[in-house]
Design a protein around this motif. Structure first.
Motif, mmCIF file in Angstrom:
data_model
loop_
_atom_site.group_PDB
_atom_site.id
_atom_site.type_symbol
_atom_site.label_atom_id
_atom_site.label_comp_id
_atom_site.label_asym_id
_atom_site.label_seq_id
_atom_site.Cartn_x
_atom_site.Cartn_y
_atom_site.Cartn_z
ATOM 1 N N ILE A 279 14.530 35.855 -26.246
ATOM 2 C CA ILE A 279 13.862 34.570 -26.041
ATOM 3 C C ILE A 279 12.363 34.779 -26.191
ATOM 4 O O ILE A 279 11.771 35.626 -25.519
ATOM 5 C CB ILE A 279 14.171 33.988 -24.648
ATOM 6 C CG1 ILE A 279 15.616 33.474 -24.606
ATOM 7 C CG2 ILE A 279 13.201 32.865 -24.292
ATOM 8 C CD1 ILE A 279 16.035 32.923 -23.262
ATOM 9 N N TYR A 280 11.773 34.006 -27.089
ATOM 10 C CA TYR A 280 10.334 34.035 -27.334
ATOM 11 C C TYR A 280 9.753 32.745 -26.778
ATOM 12 O O TYR A 280 10.062 31.653 -27.260
ATOM 13 C CB TYR A 280 10.072 34.162 -28.834
ATOM 14 C CG TYR A 280 8.612 34.209 -29.226
ATOM 15 C CD1 TYR A 280 7.862 35.366 -29.027
ATOM 16 C CD2 TYR A 280 7.994 33.104 -29.817
ATOM 17 C CE1 TYR A 280 6.521 35.415 -29.399
ATOM 18 C CE2 TYR A 280 6.663 33.152 -30.200
ATOM 19 C CZ TYR A 280 5.937 34.305 -29.984
ATOM 20 O OH TYR A 280 4.611 34.352 -30.359
ATOM 21 N N GLN A 281 8.924 32.873 -25.726
ATOM 22 C CA GLN A 281 8.403 31.693 -25.034
ATOM 23 C C GLN A 281 7.208 31.108 -25.807
ATOM 24 O O GLN A 281 6.067 31.155 -25.358
ATOM 25 C CB GLN A 281 7.975 32.067 -23.612
ATOM 26 C CG GLN A 281 9.119 32.462 -22.719
ATOM 27 C CD GLN A 281 9.831 31.251 -22.129
ATOM 28 O OE1 GLN A 281 9.522 30.102 -22.453
ATOM 29 N NE2 GLN A 281 10.781 31.491 -21.248
ATOM 30 N N ALA A 282 7.502 30.552 -26.966
ATOM 31 C CA ALA A 282 6.457 30.043 -27.856
ATOM 32 C C ALA A 282 5.514 29.086 -27.132
ATOM 33 O O ALA A 282 5.950 28.168 -26.438
ATOM 34 C CB ALA A 282 7.074 29.354 -29.058
ATOM 35 N N LYS A 283 4.217 29.289 -27.299
ATOM 36 C CA LYS A 283 3.227 28.491 -26.570
ATOM 37 C C LYS A 283 3.210 27.033 -27.011
ATOM 38 O O LYS A 283 2.854 26.147 -26.232
ATOM 39 C CB LYS A 283 1.839 29.093 -26.767
ATOM 40 C CG LYS A 283 1.637 30.447 -26.100
ATOM 41 C CD LYS A 283 0.185 30.871 -26.253
ATOM 42 C CE LYS A 283 -0.083 32.197 -25.592
ATOM 43 N NZ LYS A 283 -1.507 32.570 -25.691
ATOM 44 N N ASP A 284 3.557 26.768 -28.249
ATOM 45 C CA ASP A 284 3.460 25.399 -28.761
ATOM 46 C C ASP A 284 4.767 24.630 -28.634
ATOM 47 O O ASP A 284 4.892 23.518 -29.145
ATOM 48 C CB ASP A 284 3.013 25.410 -30.222
ATOM 49 C CG ASP A 284 3.997 26.145 -31.136
ATOM 50 O OD1 ASP A 284 4.820 26.933 -30.610
ATOM 51 O OD2 ASP A 284 3.937 25.946 -32.358
ATOM 52 N N VAL A 285 5.752 25.205 -27.952
ATOM 53 C CA VAL A 285 7.039 24.535 -27.796
ATOM 54 C C VAL A 285 7.061 23.773 -26.480
ATOM 55 O O VAL A 285 6.939 24.369 -25.411
ATOM 56 C CB VAL A 285 8.203 25.549 -27.836
ATOM 57 C CG1 VAL A 285 9.516 24.860 -27.477
ATOM 58 C CG2 VAL A 285 8.291 26.191 -29.212
ATOM 59 N N ASN A 286 7.208 22.449 -26.568
ATOM 60 C CA ASN A 286 7.372 21.623 -25.382
ATOM 61 C C ASN A 286 8.858 21.333 -25.223
ATOM 62 O O ASN A 286 9.388 20.389 -25.778
ATOM 63 C CB ASN A 286 6.590 20.317 -25.503
ATOM 64 C CG ASN A 286 5.114 20.529 -25.275
ATOM 65 O OD1 ASN A 286 4.722 21.339 -24.461
ATOM 66 N ND2 ASN A 286 4.294 19.796 -26.005
ATOM 67 N N GLY A 287 9.519 22.161 -24.469
ATOM 68 C CA GLY A 287 10.957 21.998 -24.296
ATOM 69 C C GLY A 287 11.648 23.339 -24.202
ATOM 70 O O GLY A 287 11.022 24.400 -24.218
ATOM 71 N N ARG A 288 12.950 23.283 -24.119
ATOM 72 C CA ARG A 288 13.753 24.462 -23.849
ATOM 73 C C ARG A 288 13.816 25.383 -25.066
ATOM 74 O O ARG A 288 14.024 24.945 -26.198
ATOM 75 C CB ARG A 288 15.157 24.012 -23.436
ATOM 76 C CG ARG A 288 16.039 25.089 -22.890
ATOM 77 C CD ARG A 288 17.201 24.461 -22.103
ATOM 78 N NE ARG A 288 17.765 23.308 -22.775
ATOM 79 C CZ ARG A 288 18.754 23.369 -23.656
ATOM 80 N NH1 ARG A 288 19.277 24.554 -23.975
ATOM 81 N NH2 ARG A 288 19.218 22.284 -24.214
ATOM 82 N N VAL A 289 13.639 26.688 -24.821
ATOM 83 C CA VAL A 289 13.741 27.704 -25.854
ATOM 84 C C VAL A 289 15.117 28.354 -25.772
ATOM 85 O O VAL A 289 15.537 28.789 -24.697
ATOM 86 C CB VAL A 289 12.643 28.772 -25.701
ATOM 87 C CG1 VAL A 289 12.780 29.845 -26.777
ATOM 88 C CG2 VAL A 289 11.265 28.128 -25.764
#
Length: 477
Positions: A385-395
């Motif tokens: 799992i990569y907690q991408a900074k620009d993702v607003n929502g579940r990874v």
């Protein structure tokens, strides 16, 4: 993806054992995994009105303290499928896993000053601290959606009360820059108490306290140490928590970004001074509201996620940190993926990277310990799992394969892995653009709460300050 046969695995495992099973050449035993922990049911409608059975449910904005051999958590007044009773919930535990209900700290509900200033119907975001021989319980009340807010404090000689309300610490109104909620008491390297606080509006502030009263030492609101340019749910900034880590001689500021209902995520920056400036791994200041894009600021260590099996978690955040001897833990709330109106208490082991950054386990704490990991435990099929900074929502977790020959294949591309030291997995990725990136990932024998079995996991941080998690799918057998 790279595969490995049982025959090849057996040969390579034998060779690894002959040379010691790790890069250092010493014999390393198989990992010791935690035994099955108590697993409280989720979305338990049968106990909606039975507080004794809430355990980890209905826990929001948790603040933790250790008293003797017992851990106490104080949290916001909430209730799934019902109307909450005001008074600040209290729970306790001997092991950070099994939690028992204590009751409400403030038997009279909302103190008069807080009620008259805000007309609030519940209390938010408490923080618990011990100053001298007294316990100080800070609480927040607010007119929702505004900065007409107040932080008050109650004191007691016992962690379980009774508590005496000492009134206002700081209050704000529409004409003020800060928002007087979300208090956190931090102790600096010289033993002096400070309060960090704030939410939305003017961002996060820090002010010195008078240790004799637990209230502001000076007039005013203190110093701003973190802010964002957009005062919306997408630009939210709240829930500060500051710790000093003597090993690195640094102060660490944890904050929660974005909507507490949908995509809360925890960020961190560090500083040489409790008053900042706090910077992330890329040198971006947490107080730089002019930097765009705003989501690039702060190391993102925790956000919405799910593995391929089991329920995921939504909007984890508003953390506190427990420094317990040589161990550190992040305590926070998270909402169940299936019913996001239910908030639960999560405890995760926090590990420090070699260069002094905190990272947290992808699995909730079950009694696991940091220990030497043999190289032979690493090859196999994982989820990353990569907690991408620009993702607003579940990874969502993605497949990761680590082969016996040291090859790695997954979402970033192809690469090589190796074991560094006793428990650090180093993966060097060759990216599609021709560049390479290195991830230093701390290995931890944990409990797989989704599949209810032991599992080897890793946690780390990428070169751009993004949390990276992994879970081995065939470990712990």
């Amino acid at each position: 993806m790279p595969k490995y046969s049982k025959g090849a695995a057996s040969i390579l495992l034998s060779a690894a054992l002959l040379i010691g099973g790790c890069s250092g050449g010493a014999v390393v035993a198989e990992p010791v995994y935690p035994t099955a922990p108590i697993d409280y049911p989720l979305y338990d409608l049968s106990n909606v009105d039975n507080e004794q059975e809430w355990h980890v449910s209905n826990a929001h904005d948790p603040s933790i303290i250790k008293v003797g051999d017992t851990y106490y958590v104080f949290s916001t007044d909430i209730k799934a499928a019902g109307t909450p009773r005001p008074g600040i919930m209290v729970r306790k535990s001997k092991d950070l896993i099994q939690w028992d209900w204590v009751g409400y700290a403030l038997k009279g509900g909302i103190p008069l000053a807080a009620s008259s200033w805000t007309k609030a119907t519940n209390l938010w975001a408490p923080d618990i601290a011990k100053l001298g021989e007294k316990y100080y319980l800070y609480y927040s009340a607010s007119e929702f959606g505004t900065n007409r807010s107040i932080i008050g404090v109650a004191t007691s000689s016992s962690i379980e009360g009774p508590w005496t309300d000492e009134g206002e610490v700081v209050r704000t109104q529409q004409s003020d820059a800060p928002n007087a909620i979300d208090p956190n008491i931090a102790i600096d390297a010289d033993g002096r108490p400070w309060m960090a606080y704030g939410s939305f509006f003017g961002g996060i502030y820090v002010a010195p306290l008078d240790p004799a009263t637990g209230k502001f030492k000076d007039e005013g609101f203190g110093k701003q140490i973190a802010s964002r340019s957009h005062q919306t749910e997408e630009g939210a900034l709240e829930g500060p928590y500051i710790i000093y880590e003597p090993k690195f001689k640094k102060y660490y500021l944890f904050v929660s970004y974005d909507s507490l209902f949908a995509d809360y995520n925890v960020r961190v920056g560090r500083s040489d001074s409790i008053e900042g400036p706090y910077v992330d791994r890329n040198g971006h200041e947490m107080n730089d509201s002019s930097y765009e894009p705003q989501y690039e600021i702060g190391n993102k260590v925790l956000g919405d996620y799910s593995f391929s099996e089991g329920d995921g978690w939504v909007a984890p955040g508003h953390n506190s940190i427990l420094q317990d001897g040589d161990r550190s833990f992040m305590i926070h709330h998270a909402r169940g993926q299936s019913k996001t109106s239910w908030a639960y208490l999560h405890v995760r082991q926090m590990i420090w990277t070699e260069d002094g950054w905190p990272v947290v386990s992808p699995e909730r704490y079950a009694g696991e310990t940091i220990q030497a990991i043999p190289e032979s435990s690493i090859p196999g099929e994982w989820e990353r799992i990569y907690q991408a900074k620009d993702v607003n929502g579940r990874v969502q977790g993605k497949p990761l394969s680590l082969s016996w020959d040291g090859a790695a294949e997954g979402e970033p591309g192809t690469g090589k892995w190796k074991l560094k030291g006793e428990h650090t997995l180093e993966v060097t990725w060759s990216l599609d653009n021709g560049e390479t990136t290195v991830e230093a990932l701390e290995l931890l024998p944990s409990w797989d709460w989704e599949l209810r079995k032991p599992a080897l996991v890793f946690t780390g941080i990428s070169s751009d300050g993004t949390g990276v998690w992994g879970k081995k799918l065939d470990s712990g057998k």
